[in-house]
Design an enzyme around this catalytic site. Structure first.
Site, PDB file in Angstrom:
ATOM      1  N   HIS A  39       1.040  -1.060  -0.136  1.00 24.98           N
ATOM      2  CA  HIS A  39      -0.443   0.003  -0.157  1.00 24.98           C
ATOM      3  C   HIS A  39       0.621   1.139  -0.671  1.00 24.98           C
ATOM      4  O   HIS A  39       0.592   2.454  -0.870  1.00 24.98           O
ATOM      5  CB  HIS A  39      -0.748   0.123   1.323  1.00 24.98           C
ATOM      6  CG  HIS A  39      -1.602   1.040   1.510  1.00 24.98           C
ATOM      7  ND1 HIS A  39      -2.897   1.473   0.982  1.00 24.98           N
ATOM      8  CD2 HIS A  39      -1.051   2.905   1.984  1.00 24.98           C
ATOM      9  CE1 HIS A  39      -3.596   3.000   1.612  1.00 24.98           C
ATOM     10  NE2 HIS A  39      -2.255   2.989   2.045  1.00 24.98           N
ATOM     11  N   GLU A  40       2.353   1.213   0.867  1.00 21.61           N
ATOM     12  CA  GLU A  40       2.834   2.717   1.091  1.00 21.61           C
ATOM     13  C   GLU A  40       3.558   3.003  -0.444  1.00 21.61           C
ATOM     14  O   GLU A  40       3.592   3.848  -0.660  1.00 21.61           O
ATOM     15  CB  GLU A  40       3.788   2.320   2.134  1.00 21.61           C
ATOM     16  CG  GLU A  40       3.145   2.226   3.215  1.00 21.61           C
ATOM     17  CD  GLU A  40       1.492   3.293   3.491  1.00 21.61           C
ATOM     18  OE1 GLU A  40       2.320   4.900   3.200  1.00 21.61           O
ATOM     19  OE2 GLU A  40       1.484   2.865   4.582  1.00 21.61           O
ATOM     20  N   HIS A  65       1.330   4.357  -2.888  1.00 20.50           N
ATOM     21  CA  HIS A  65       1.783   5.754  -3.133  1.00 20.50           C
ATOM     22  C   HIS A  65       2.479   6.299  -3.738  1.00 20.50           C
ATOM     23  O   HIS A  65       2.767   7.000  -4.021  1.00 20.50           O
ATOM     24  CB  HIS A  65       1.505   5.672  -1.061  1.00 20.50           C
ATOM     25  CG  HIS A  65       0.238   5.988  -0.229  1.00 20.50           C
ATOM     26  ND1 HIS A  65      -0.952   7.075  -0.678  1.00 20.50           N
ATOM     27  CD2 HIS A  65      -0.705   5.698   0.370  1.00 20.50           C
ATOM     28  CE1 HIS A  65      -1.932   6.557   0.091  1.00 20.50           C
ATOM     29  NE2 HIS A  65      -1.761   5.856   0.615  1.00 20.50           N
ATOM     30  N   GLU A 117      -6.323   7.340  -0.272  1.00 17.58           N
ATOM     31  CA  GLU A 117      -6.476   6.058   0.332  1.00 17.58           C
ATOM     32  C   GLU A 117      -6.663   4.996  -0.428  1.00 17.58           C
ATOM     33  O   GLU A 117      -6.121   3.590  -0.709  1.00 17.58           O
ATOM     34  CB  GLU A 117      -6.302   6.022   1.971  1.00 17.58           C
ATOM     35  CG  GLU A 117      -5.634   7.184   2.486  1.00 17.58           C
ATOM     36  CD  GLU A 117      -4.640   6.570   3.131  1.00 17.58           C
ATOM     37  OE1 GLU A 117      -4.494   5.105   2.914  1.00 17.58           O
ATOM     38  OE2 GLU A 117      -3.871   6.840   2.637  1.00 17.58           O
TER      39      GLU A 117
END
Length: 322
Positions: free
Chosen positions: A130-131, A134, A199
């Site tokens: 997930h990071e 980003h 997100e």
């Protein structure tokens, strides 16, 4: 659609910032506001990542100090077709993580010791994917810019009190007082809306990077419980960085309302379950779609992550800056 919404929200925040400058000092005030924003964003572009990592006492690790965790990040970066980011660990019992950096070539990812202790390797892989999403989406730069503009709007709103009597001000003193209250709130709403939009997008891409949506779904449920129970002093001292974490480190807020920094956790889990139901992954098994399992650990490691567990945590001086 997410990119369009983000662009529209950024445009709205920029227009609000310049509008405040115009209300304070007319056209000259608007130009001064624009110059201030440019200077702040230029500084943030080059230095925001270092500032955030220092705020949270992050320490950089390599393959020798935390081989399992470092190799996981390297494999996920390869899956995402990204350069290897710098990897940091934060000595904090609250389970959380964030990414920072102005572009993929200068990115960094950080995880707390609480995250590494409480989650399984597969769940940690979902979080770090997930990071990295980003990073791949350039969200780290977007969030830095929005935080900077939001801070500048609040600063200008405070300046309005001193310049309310300026003859170039079209609203008069009463209008300025109203602006001092409304403008910071409007900036906060826009900032949080951008954060929530990004997100959801990072959840989807992160599931694709690690190959298993349910890894991240399971991790989010555990993190939500952790942030409710465990206090994060560094985050409380630096609340402007809250939107950078995978989950709001300041509270266990569950309402997906106008002022929340992150989407509702259950909503995020439901979206990930939809991805799994649509055929991505194999329902949370050890491997899927050619993605290697992250369950293998070095039997010689003292903790769940060699070099990253409690036994290897260095002591740091007391105080807000370590």
């Amino acid at each position: 659609m997410n990119y369009i919404r983000t662009a529209m929200l950024l445009a709205a925040m920029t227009a609000l910032f310049m509008g405040i400058g115009f209300m304070i000092g007319g056209q000259s005030g608007m130009m001064i506001a624009l110059a201030i924003a440019a200077a702040m964003n230029l500084f943030s572009y080059w230095n925001a990542d270092k500032m955030v990592l220092r705020m949270h006492h992050a320490r950089e690790i390599d393959e020798r100090s935390a081989p399992d965790f470092y190799r996981m990040i390297r494999q996920l970066a390869q899956n995402a077709d990204l350069p290897m980011p710098k990897v940091y660990i934060i000595d904090n019992p609250q389970p959380n993580a964030f990414a920072t950096g102005r572009n993929p070539e200068n990115a960094a990812v950080a995880a707390t010791t609480g995250l590494l202790d409480m989650l399984s390797p597969e769940e940690v892989a979902g979080v770090m994917a997930h990071e990295l999403a980003h990073v791949k989406n350039h969200d780290t730069l977007i969030m830095t810019i929005t935080a900077t503009i939001a801070g500048a709007i609040s600063m200008l709103a405070n300046f309005a009190f001193f310049f309310g009597g300026n003859r170039n001000n079209p609203l008069g003193f009463v209008g300025v007082l109203l602006m001092m209250i409304v403008a910071p709130m409007a900036a906060m709403v826009v900032q949080m809306a951008i954060s929530r939009t990004r997100e959801y997008a990072a959840d989807r891409m992160g599931a694709e990077i690690c190959g298993e949506p349910m890894w991240l779904a399971s991790a989010l449920a555990k993190i939500a419980g952790g942030v409710e129970r465990i206090h994060n002093p560094d985050a409380e001292a630096n609340p402007a960085t809250a939107h950078m974490f995978i989950m709001n480190p300041l509270s266990g807020e569950r309402m997906d309302n106008l002022f929340s920094t992150h989407p509702n956790t259950q909503n995020r889990i439901d979206e990930l379950r939809k991805l799994a139901a649509a055929g991505l992954g194999n329902g949370g098994g050890p491997s899927s779609g050619g993605r290697a399992s992250f369950a293998q650990r070095d039997s010689r490691a003292a903790g769940p992550w060699s070099g990253a567990g409690p036994s290897s945590r260095p002591s740091r001086p007391k105080g807000p800056w370590g």
